[in-house]
Design a protein around this motif. Structure first.
Motif, PDB file in Angstrom:
ATOM      1  N   ASN A   7      53.333  -5.220  20.179  1.00 23.79           N
ATOM      2  CA  ASN A   7      52.793  -4.108  20.948  1.00 23.79           C
ATOM      3  C   ASN A   7      53.153  -4.284  22.420  1.00 23.79           C
ATOM      4  OD1 ASN A   7      51.505  -2.942  18.720  1.00 23.79           O
ATOM      5  ND2 ASN A   7      49.774  -4.372  18.941  1.00 23.79           N
ATOM      6  N   GLN A   8      53.494  -3.166  23.040  1.00 22.90           N
ATOM      7  CA  GLN A   8      53.839  -3.214  24.458  1.00 22.90           C
ATOM      8  C   GLN A   8      52.633  -2.855  25.302  1.00 22.90           C
ATOM      9  OE1 GLN A   8      56.837  -4.327  25.795  1.00 22.90           O
ATOM     10  NE2 GLN A   8      57.019  -4.958  23.635  1.00 22.90           N
ATOM     11  N   TYR A   9      52.506  -3.533  26.423  1.00 23.50           N
ATOM     12  CA  TYR A   9      51.370  -3.275  27.321  1.00 23.50           C
ATOM     13  C   TYR A   9      51.540  -1.926  27.989  1.00 23.50           C
ATOM     14  CZ  TYR A   9      48.222  -3.755  31.292  1.00 23.50           C
ATOM     15  OH  TYR A   9      47.241  -3.549  32.226  1.00 23.50           O
ATOM     16  N   GLN A  10      50.524  -1.095  27.905  1.00 24.36           N
ATOM     17  CA  GLN A  10      50.533   0.221  28.544  1.00 24.36           C
ATOM     18  C   GLN A  10      49.346   0.302  29.494  1.00 24.36           C
ATOM     19  OE1 GLN A  10      52.962   2.239  28.019  1.00 24.36           O
ATOM     20  NE2 GLN A  10      53.829   1.525  26.072  1.00 24.36           N
ATOM     21  N   PRO A  11      49.575   0.309  30.816  1.00 25.42           N
ATOM     22  CA  PRO A  11      48.456   0.434  31.749  1.00 25.42           C
ATOM     23  C   PRO A  11      47.707   1.741  31.486  1.00 25.42           C
ATOM     24  CG  PRO A  11      50.498  -0.069  32.903  1.00 25.42           C
ATOM     25  CD  PRO A  11      50.872   0.235  31.492  1.00 25.42           C
ATOM     26  N   GLU A  12      46.386   1.655  31.439  1.00 25.74           N
ATOM     27  CA  GLU A  12      45.616   2.807  30.988  1.00 25.74           C
ATOM     28  C   GLU A  12      45.345   3.823  32.075  1.00 25.74           C
ATOM     29  OE1 GLU A  12      42.136   1.421  29.004  1.00 25.74           O
ATOM     30  OE2 GLU A  12      43.312   0.470  27.412  1.00 25.74           O
ATOM     31  N   ASN A  13      45.274   3.378  33.300  1.00 26.01           N
ATOM     32  CA  ASN A  13      44.969   4.331  34.362  1.00 26.01           C
ATOM     33  C   ASN A  13      45.814   4.032  35.597  1.00 26.01           C
ATOM     34  OD1 ASN A  13      43.696   2.135  35.677  1.00 26.01           O
ATOM     35  ND2 ASN A  13      41.878   2.489  34.389  1.00 26.01           N
ATOM     36  N   GLU A  14      45.627   4.833  36.631  1.00 26.27           N
ATOM     37  CA  GLU A  14      46.455   4.703  37.825  1.00 26.27           C
ATOM     38  C   GLU A  14      46.280   3.342  38.489  1.00 26.27           C
ATOM     39  OE1 GLU A  14      48.894   6.615  38.977  1.00 26.27           O
ATOM     40  OE2 GLU A  14      48.586   7.696  37.081  1.00 26.27           O
ATOM     41  N   PHE A  15      45.026   2.863  38.482  1.00 28.66           N
ATOM     42  CA  PHE A  15      44.795   1.568  39.128  1.00 28.66           C
ATOM     43  C   PHE A  15      45.532   0.452  38.403  1.00 28.66           C
ATOM     44  CE2 PHE A  15      42.409  -2.449  39.197  1.00 28.66           C
ATOM     45  CZ  PHE A  15      42.575  -2.760  40.537  1.00 28.66           C
ATOM     46  N   MET A  16      45.473   0.493  37.047  1.00 29.00           N
ATOM     47  CA  MET A  16      46.140  -0.550  36.294  1.00 29.00           C
ATOM     48  C   MET A  16      47.660  -0.450  36.435  1.00 29.00           C
ATOM     49  SD  MET A  16      43.747  -2.392  35.245  1.00 29.00           S
ATOM     50  CE  MET A  16      44.010  -3.455  33.838  1.00 29.00           C
ATOM     51  N   LYS A  17      48.154   0.770  36.587  1.00 24.38           N
ATOM     52  CA  LYS A  17      49.598   0.924  36.821  1.00 24.38           C
ATOM     53  C   LYS A  17      49.980   0.310  38.164  1.00 24.38           C
ATOM     54  CE  LYS A  17      50.387   5.031  34.063  1.00 24.38           C
ATOM     55  NZ  LYS A  17      50.104   6.465  34.121  1.00 24.38           N
ATOM     56  N   TRP A  18      49.116   0.626  39.172  1.00 24.02           N
ATOM     57  CA  TRP A  18      49.349   0.076  40.507  1.00 24.02           C
ATOM     58  C   TRP A  18      49.327  -1.449  40.440  1.00 24.02           C
ATOM     59  CZ3 TRP A  18      46.419  -2.974  43.804  1.00 24.02           C
ATOM     60  CH2 TRP A  18      46.772  -2.961  45.147  1.00 24.02           C
ATOM     61  N   MET A  19      48.344  -1.965  39.743  1.00 25.06           N
ATOM     62  CA  MET A  19      48.189  -3.414  39.573  1.00 25.06           C
ATOM     63  C   MET A  19      49.401  -4.011  38.842  1.00 25.06           C
ATOM     64  SD  MET A  19      45.855  -5.667  40.217  1.00 25.06           S
ATOM     65  CE  MET A  19      45.346  -7.306  39.726  1.00 25.06           C
ATOM     66  N   ASP A  20      49.823  -3.310  37.776  1.00 25.23           N
ATOM     67  CA  ASP A  20      50.884  -3.852  36.928  1.00 25.23           C
ATOM     68  C   ASP A  20      52.190  -4.032  37.690  1.00 25.23           C
ATOM     69  OD1 ASP A  20      51.679  -4.777  34.349  1.00 25.23           O
ATOM     70  OD2 ASP A  20      52.898  -2.975  34.177  1.00 25.23           O
ATOM     71  N   SER A  21      52.417  -3.145  38.671  1.00 26.68           N
ATOM     72  CA  SER A  21      53.679  -3.241  39.409  1.00 26.68           C
ATOM     73  C   SER A  21      53.572  -4.232  40.570  1.00 26.68           C
ATOM     74  CB  SER A  21      54.090  -1.857  39.931  1.00 26.68           C
ATOM     75  OG  SER A  21      53.056  -1.354  40.743  1.00 26.68           O
ATOM     76  N   ARG A  22      52.361  -4.744  40.821  1.00 27.56           N
ATOM     77  CA  ARG A  22      52.205  -5.691  41.934  1.00 27.56           C
ATOM     78  C   ARG A  22      51.840  -7.097  41.455  1.00 27.56           C
ATOM     79  NH1 ARG A  22      51.631  -0.771  43.251  1.00 27.56           N
ATOM     80  NH2 ARG A  22      52.244  -0.032  45.315  1.00 27.56           N
ATOM     81  N   PRO A  24      51.188  -8.443  37.657  1.00 29.86           N
ATOM     82  CA  PRO A  24      50.993  -8.063  36.244  1.00 29.86           C
ATOM     83  C   PRO A  24      50.162  -9.080  35.458  1.00 29.86           C
ATOM     84  CG  PRO A  24      53.227  -8.808  36.588  1.00 29.86           C
ATOM     85  CD  PRO A  24      52.550  -8.910  37.922  1.00 29.86           C
ATOM     86  N   LEU A  25      49.020  -9.447  36.004  1.00 32.34           N
ATOM     87  CA  LEU A  25      48.162 -10.400  35.308  1.00 32.34           C
ATOM     88  C   LEU A  25      47.571  -9.813  34.015  1.00 32.34           C
ATOM     89  CD1 LEU A  25      46.953 -13.262  35.467  1.00 32.34           C
ATOM     90  CD2 LEU A  25      45.020 -12.286  36.708  1.00 32.34           C
ATOM     91  N   PRO A  26      47.091  -8.562  34.032  1.00 27.03           N
ATOM     92  CA  PRO A  26      46.596  -7.992  32.758  1.00 27.03           C
ATOM     93  C   PRO A  26      47.678  -7.985  31.690  1.00 27.03           C
ATOM     94  CG  PRO A  26      45.894  -6.635  34.604  1.00 27.03           C
ATOM     95  CD  PRO A  26      46.873  -7.639  35.154  1.00 27.03           C
ATOM     96  N   ARG A  27      48.920  -7.748  32.100  1.00 26.95           N
ATOM     97  CA  ARG A  27      50.040  -7.753  31.143  1.00 26.95           C
ATOM     98  C   ARG A  27      50.229  -9.154  30.564  1.00 26.95           C
ATOM     99  NH1 ARG A  27      54.756  -4.814  30.174  1.00 26.95           N
ATOM    100  NH2 ARG A  27      54.255  -3.299  31.775  1.00 26.95           N
ATOM    101  N   LEU A  28      50.119 -10.159  31.432  1.00 27.86           N
ATOM    102  CA  LEU A  28      50.283 -11.548  30.981  1.00 27.86           C
ATOM    103  C   LEU A  28      49.230 -11.885  29.926  1.00 27.86           C
ATOM    104  CD1 LEU A  28      51.738 -14.358  31.650  1.00 27.86           C
ATOM    105  CD2 LEU A  28      49.691 -14.834  32.978  1.00 27.86           C
ATOM    106  N   ILE A  29      47.976 -11.501  30.214  1.00 27.82           N
ATOM    107  CA  ILE A  29      46.887 -11.795  29.279  1.00 27.82           C
ATOM    108  C   ILE A  29      47.079 -11.012  27.977  1.00 27.82           C
ATOM    109  CG2 ILE A  29      44.397 -11.526  28.929  1.00 27.82           C
ATOM    110  CD1 ILE A  29      44.154 -12.135  31.984  1.00 27.82           C
ATOM    111  N   TYR A  30      47.489  -9.749  28.100  1.00 30.32           N
ATOM    112  CA  TYR A  30      47.729  -8.906  26.923  1.00 30.32           C
ATOM    113  C   TYR A  30      48.775  -9.545  26.010  1.00 30.32           C
ATOM    114  CZ  TYR A  30      48.959  -4.642  24.299  1.00 30.32           C
ATOM    115  OH  TYR A  30      49.201  -3.728  23.323  1.00 30.32           O
ATOM    116  N   ASN A  31      49.823 -10.085  26.641  1.00 29.92           N
ATOM    117  CA  ASN A  31      50.893 -10.672  25.837  1.00 29.92           C
ATOM    118  C   ASN A  31      50.553 -12.066  25.322  1.00 29.92           C
ATOM    119  OD1 ASN A  31      52.574  -8.458  26.050  1.00 29.92           O
ATOM    120  ND2 ASN A  31      53.491  -9.178  27.963  1.00 29.92           N
ATOM    121  N   ALA A  32      49.627 -12.748  26.012  1.00 28.73           N
ATOM    122  CA  ALA A  32      49.327 -14.137  25.634  1.00 28.73           C
ATOM    123  C   ALA A  32      48.229 -14.209  24.577  1.00 28.73           C
ATOM    124  CB  ALA A  32      48.923 -14.937  26.869  1.00 28.73           C
ATOM    125  N   ILE A  33      47.109 -13.522  24.841  1.00 25.63           N
ATOM    126  CA  ILE A  33      45.991 -13.634  23.902  1.00 25.63           C
ATOM    127  C   ILE A  33      45.419 -12.257  23.583  1.00 25.63           C
ATOM    128  CG2 ILE A  33      45.282 -16.004  24.395  1.00 25.63           C
ATOM    129  CD1 ILE A  33      43.305 -14.894  26.428  1.00 25.63           C
TER     130      ILE A  33
END
Lengths: 423, 185
Positions: A7-22, A24-33
């Motif tokens: 599964n690919q990480y999809q930021p759910e809202n604008e804040f998470m998108k903003w976060m993901d491009s600066r 990407p800790l939520p992405r790291l956690i999503y992919n790890a556990i």
């Protein structure tokens, strides 16, 4: 690396998108556990214990940091400050008992975790680095636990510190000087207590760092599984979240029930009464033993009561004790069988269940027994088997045994139906 | 690496001046790091106040024949025993060369004061305090000292006879500064 169907990480809202491009800790956690980590669908409950070990470390760090706010690392007041925690500090008794028993539970789950690795040969290629890092964590845990046990400055603390640092005095030429250097004196004293406190505080964070490496190394090939065969398609896997987060959550509940039973109803069951006597440098306790989780290694240490060639008994014991762990670093190359899981290795399995496991349990019992016959002789026999198992028996049977036929895929092993050859 | 931008190439494999500078710079930084590490390592060694407790004086006049006292030196236990004539005779009768750590009785006592045995009460195996100094304690198979931790037996002169300990109980540097006062260290 991950599997192409993860599964690919999809930021759910604008804040998470903003976060993901600066960051990407939520992405790291999503992919790890999280849902982005595909895991074999057939993991049994032995696969819970890695997560449980992580939880145990978190419990130890949380309770430990709080205990450090009330503890004083000085030989004059250390013992009293622990009693102060037990009697005066609000909820202090709970935090200390949780920390004390938390250490035992950390070892229980880690020993089961290692047992899992040994039976299913999780140490084999391509996961050698996961195994090696795990052993590093184990060694760090032992050092941390030992130094933590010294901090209450009771009789067992003091004499444990003396005996364990005494191990280093067995090293030829530099030994006694090395022991003085470790202790900061000629006997455990204030300098020793202070440095042990400092190291006991910092090493868990080092362990935390090595655990990150351990998980990183695991995620390159992905988790192993009870059949020991490789993942061959998407059908063989399920996402870690929600499937294994749920299973681990259930396991965690069971773990916490046992943890609470011991902490609340029998908090001193695994401890030694002697450690409630303040340290006395002029009186050795009659029966001096380490905490239970060191007993197998302590039995190996004490098994060597004879000189061999030009090596004195004392040095032999120390070499054997450290060697019993160091040889595990070579395990991925000692076990030459291409088959991982013990389920498909009939001879390996017999030696595992009827040789290695009773041998380690016996060593554990003997390490807690007094240094007299017949315990010494039994320790010698069990130690001999321990080394023979890894250095002689395992290499030979791994080359000669005929493994049972392996299933074609994890899916087939679980459902009886072949894996769809769509991939 | 962006090869074309480099002004000096190393195709022939010969050592360049820049290689020398690189190696020298890194080596010097390594020496610097090593020097910085020295105080970080040496701070662990016994500090000045610990080393200052280097000698003690003990009045032994009240120790009867056949009795012993425990005292401390450098935070370690010291056994001072007033040996009986039987213990002296027994210890002298042992053939020292048969022992694991050969030492004659005379080597472990002072001439003229050979009834006084002064030893570190620290088992040479892993540092426990052997039993046998106080009355009523187990003396082991050789009627001297027994370490309960890992089962080392010492004889009346503190020499290792059986068990895992590699050497005899250590005799520290000591002298009589008067007839009844021993200076240890």
């Amino acid at each position: 690396m991950s599997f192409p169907w993860a599964n690919q990480y999809q930021p759910e809202n604008e804040f998470m998108k903003w976060m993901d491009s600066r960051l990407p800790l939520p992405r790291l956690i999503y992919n790890a556990i999280g849902a982005g980590y595909p895991v074999p669908r057939n993991l049994n409950y032995f696969w819970n214990f890695g997560v449980l070990a992580g939880v145990a470390l978190v419990i130890q760090i949380l309770t430990g940091v709080i205990l450090a706010m009330h503890y004083a690392a000085n030989v004059g007041v250390a013992f009293d400050s622990v009693e102060h925690i037990m009697r005066n500090v609000n909820s202090g008794w709970l935090l200390r008992y949780a920390h004390m028993n938390g250490a035992s539970f950390f070892f229980i789950v880690v020993y089961i975790h290692i047992f899992r690795g040994l039976f299913y040969s999780s140490y084999k290629a391509p996961r050698e680095m996961v195994w090696l890092l795990g052993l590093v964590i184990f060694l760090l845990m032992m050092a941390t636990a030992f130094m933590g046990y010294v901090l209450p400055w009771g009789q067992m603390s003091f004499w444990g510190a003396k005996v364990i640092t005494g191990l280093f005095s067995a090293i030829p030429l530099v030994g006694p000087a090395l022991q003085e250097w470790l202790l900061g004196g000629f006997s455990p004293d204030n300098a020793t207590l202070n440095r042990f406190f400092s190291l006991h505080f910092v090493l868990p964070f080092v362990i935390f760092g090595v655990i990150i490496l351990h998980i990183w190394a695991l995620h390159i090939p992905g988790s192993s599984n009870p059949t020991g065969i490789e993942i061959k398609g998407q059908q063989d896997t399920i996402p870690f979240h929600p499937y294994y987060t749920a299973k681990d959550g259930f396991g965690l509940g069971i773990f916490l029930i046992f943890f609470c039973i011991l902490t609340f109803f029998m908090p001193n069951f695994l401890g030694h009464p002697d450690n409630y006597i303040p340290a006395n440098e002029l009186s050795t306790p009659a029966h001096i033993v380490p905490e239970w989780y060191f007993w197998p290694f302590y039995a190996i240490l004490r098994a060597f009561t004879f000189d061999f060639l030009f090596i004195p008994a004392k040095l032999l014991g120390v070499i054997a004790m450290f060697g019993s762990i160091l040889l595990l670093f070579f395990l991925p190359w000692l076990d030459k069988s291409p088959v991982r899981s013990g389920h498909y290795r009939p001879i390996f399995r017999k030696f595992f269940w009827f040789g290695l496991i009773p041998c380690i349990l016996l060593l554990g019992y003997l390490g807690g027994a007094p240094a007299e016959e017949p315990y010494v002789m039994l320790s010698q026999l069990a130690s001999a088997y321990y080394f023979a198992h890894f250095l002689i028996i395992l290499p030979i049977i791994s080359m000669t045994e005929k493994p049972k036929p392996l299933p074609n895929s994890i899916t087939e092993a679980v459902t009886g139906k072949p894996l769809e050859s769509a991939a | 690496m962006a090869e074309p931008e480099m002004t000096e190439t190393n195709e022939g494999g010969e050592v360049r001046r820049r290689d020398f500078i690189n190696i020298a710079a890194v080596s010097f930084a390594g020496v610097g790091a090593g020097v910085v590490a020295l105080p970080l390592v040496s701070q662990m060694s016994p500090s000045a106040d610990v080393l200052a407790l280097a000698s003690v004086e003990v009045d032994v006049s009240s120790i009867e024949v056949g009795q012993a006292i425990k005292t401390t030196w450098r935070k370690q236990p010291i056994f001072i025993r007033n040996l009986t004539s039987e213990e002296i005779a027994e210890s002298k009768a042992v053939n020292a060369s048969d022992l694991r750590d050969p030492a004659t009785f005379e080597e472990r006592t002072l001439p003229g004061k050979e009834n006084w045995l002064v030893m570190l009460g620290v088992c040479t195996h892993l540092g426990c305090i052997p039993l046998g100094a106080a009355q009523g304690e187990i003396k082991g198979e050789y009627d001297g000292y027994f370490c309960p931790c890992h089962g080392s037996h010492y004889d009346a002169a503190g020499r290792i006879r059986k068990g895992p300990a590699p050497t005899n109980l250590e005799v520290p540097e000591f002298s009589f500064i008067s007839d009844t006062v021993v200076k240890i260290g």
